[in-house]
Design a protein around this motif. Structure first.
Motif, short mmCIF file in Angstrom:
data_model
loop_
_atom_site.label_atom_id
_atom_site.label_comp_id
_atom_site.label_asym_id
_atom_site.label_seq_id
_atom_site.Cartn_x
_atom_site.Cartn_y
_atom_site.Cartn_z
N UNK A 157 0.41 -0.77 -6.67
CA UNK A 157 0.41 0.44 -7.49
C UNK A 157 -0.86 1.24 -7.31
N UNK A 158 -0.81 2.48 -7.75
CA UNK A 158 -2.00 3.30 -7.83
C UNK A 158 -2.25 4.17 -6.62
N UNK A 159 -1.39 4.09 -5.61
CA UNK A 159 -1.57 4.96 -4.44
C UNK A 159 -1.12 6.37 -4.82
N UNK A 160 -2.03 7.32 -4.70
CA UNK A 160 -1.74 8.70 -5.11
C UNK A 160 -2.02 9.67 -3.97
N UNK A 161 -1.42 9.35 -2.87
CA UNK A 161 -1.53 10.20 -1.68
C UNK A 161 -0.13 10.24 -1.09
N UNK A 162 0.35 11.45 -0.79
CA UNK A 162 1.75 11.60 -0.41
C UNK A 162 2.09 10.90 0.90
N UNK A 163 1.17 10.97 1.85
CA UNK A 163 1.44 10.34 3.13
C UNK A 163 1.55 8.81 2.99
N UNK A 164 0.63 8.26 2.21
CA UNK A 164 0.65 6.82 1.96
C UNK A 164 1.90 6.45 1.16
N UNK A 165 2.25 7.28 0.20
CA UNK A 165 3.46 7.04 -0.58
C UNK A 165 4.69 7.02 0.31
N UNK A 166 4.76 7.97 1.22
CA UNK A 166 5.93 8.06 2.10
C UNK A 166 6.08 6.80 2.95
N UNK A 167 4.97 6.28 3.41
CA UNK A 167 5.04 5.02 4.16
C UNK A 167 5.63 3.91 3.30
N UNK A 168 5.12 3.79 2.07
CA UNK A 168 5.61 2.71 1.21
C UNK A 168 7.04 2.94 0.77
N UNK A 169 7.39 4.19 0.52
CA UNK A 169 8.73 4.50 0.03
C UNK A 169 9.78 4.34 1.13
N UNK A 170 9.41 4.79 2.35
CA UNK A 170 10.42 4.92 3.39
C UNK A 170 10.33 3.89 4.51
N UNK A 171 9.15 3.37 4.75
CA UNK A 171 8.98 2.61 5.99
C UNK A 171 8.55 1.17 5.84
N UNK A 172 7.95 0.82 4.72
CA UNK A 172 7.55 -0.58 4.55
C UNK A 172 8.79 -1.41 4.24
N UNK A 173 9.09 -2.35 5.11
CA UNK A 173 10.29 -3.16 4.94
C UNK A 173 9.93 -4.61 4.70
N UNK A 174 10.83 -5.29 4.00
CA UNK A 174 10.60 -6.68 3.67
C UNK A 174 10.30 -7.48 4.95
N UNK A 175 9.25 -8.25 4.90
CA UNK A 175 8.87 -9.06 6.05
C UNK A 175 7.80 -8.41 6.92
N UNK A 176 7.58 -7.10 6.75
CA UNK A 176 6.49 -6.46 7.49
C UNK A 176 5.16 -7.13 7.10
N UNK A 177 4.26 -7.20 8.07
CA UNK A 177 2.98 -7.85 7.81
C UNK A 177 1.88 -6.82 7.57
N UNK A 178 0.96 -7.18 6.70
CA UNK A 178 -0.05 -6.24 6.19
C UNK A 178 -1.45 -6.83 6.36
N UNK A 179 -2.31 -6.07 7.00
CA UNK A 179 -3.73 -6.44 7.01
C UNK A 179 -4.32 -6.02 5.67
N UNK A 180 -4.94 -6.95 4.98
CA UNK A 180 -5.52 -6.67 3.65
C UNK A 180 -6.99 -6.33 3.84
N UNK A 181 -7.31 -5.05 3.59
CA UNK A 181 -8.64 -4.52 3.89
C UNK A 181 -9.45 -4.31 2.63
N UNK A 182 -10.69 -4.77 2.67
CA UNK A 182 -11.61 -4.56 1.55
C UNK A 182 -12.49 -3.35 1.83
N UNK A 183 -12.42 -2.35 0.94
CA UNK A 183 -13.23 -1.14 1.12
C UNK A 183 -14.25 -1.00 0.00
N UNK A 184 -15.24 -0.13 0.23
CA UNK A 184 -16.25 0.19 -0.79
C UNK A 184 -16.82 -1.06 -1.43
N UNK A 185 -17.34 -1.93 -0.61
CA UNK A 185 -17.87 -3.20 -1.12
C UNK A 185 -18.92 -3.72 -0.16
N UNK A 186 -19.38 -4.92 -0.44
CA UNK A 186 -20.46 -5.49 0.36
C UNK A 186 -19.97 -5.90 1.76
#
Length: 152
Positions: free
Chosen positions: A27-56
């Motif tokens: 939740x909390x993604x408030x960018x249309x391009x990112x939303x479109x990916x999640x709404x339309x293209x992310x499919x069950x079983x797709x793999x995701x790199x989990x990235x840590x930003x703004x941190x040490x």
DNA sequence: GCCAACGTTGGC
DNA sequence: GCCAACGTTGGC
């Protein structure tokens, strides 16, 4: 199957938090391009790199998998949430997300610095100038290269 | 539809 | 805390 990179600030939600909870609604993604990916293209079983930003330790911290496709982001209806959107409504939601589940935590974060230095990853969206998308596609060979880097 | 002003992201 | 890059808003 597709591959993605999702950014999160570990102070808000880290790979450890995902490991603890097992799954989470992204939740909390408030960018249309990112939303479109999640709404339309992310499919069950797709793999995701989990990235840590703004941190040490900025970089890829582990892997997740899409476990549930495209549903309305409930935080947009919650007046107490920082992600509340008064222009959205339940019968016409504006923001969508998907659910991801924990796959693995790397022994060591793959640093952004090393990704930038890796010639094989020079075309990755993450390292392009001005790239800010918090949900972004990753090519299969790029995904595998990051996994390879996590092993060494 | 243009564009200035403002807000956000995110590495450094 | 700085600032470049990008996105959004709203007057015209």
């Amino acid at each position: 199957m597709k591959y993605w990179l999702f950014k999160s600030e570990p102070d808000e939600f880290s790979i450890d938090d995902l490991q603890a909870s097992g799954t989470t609604a992204w939740e909390g993604v408030r960018n249309y391009q990112a939303r479109n990916f999640m709404r339309d293209e992310c499919k069950k079983g797709d793999l995701v790199l989990f990235y840590h930003s703004s941190c040490k330790e900025i970089g890829v911290a582990g892997v997740a998998a899409v476990s549930k496709e495209s549903f309305p982001d409930s935080s947009q209806f919650n007046e107490d949430s920082p992600y509340f959107d008064k222009k959205s409504s339940k019968n016409k939601p504006r923001w969508f997300c998907c659910e991801v589940k924990f796959e693995k935590k790397f022994k060591k974060v793959v640093p952004l610095k090393e990704i930038k230095e890796n010639k094989k990853l020079k075309d990755m969206y993450l390292v392009q100038k001005g790239s800010r998308l918090s949900v972004q596609p990753v090519k299969e060979d790029e995904f595998k290269e990051v996994l390879e880097m996590s092993r060494t």
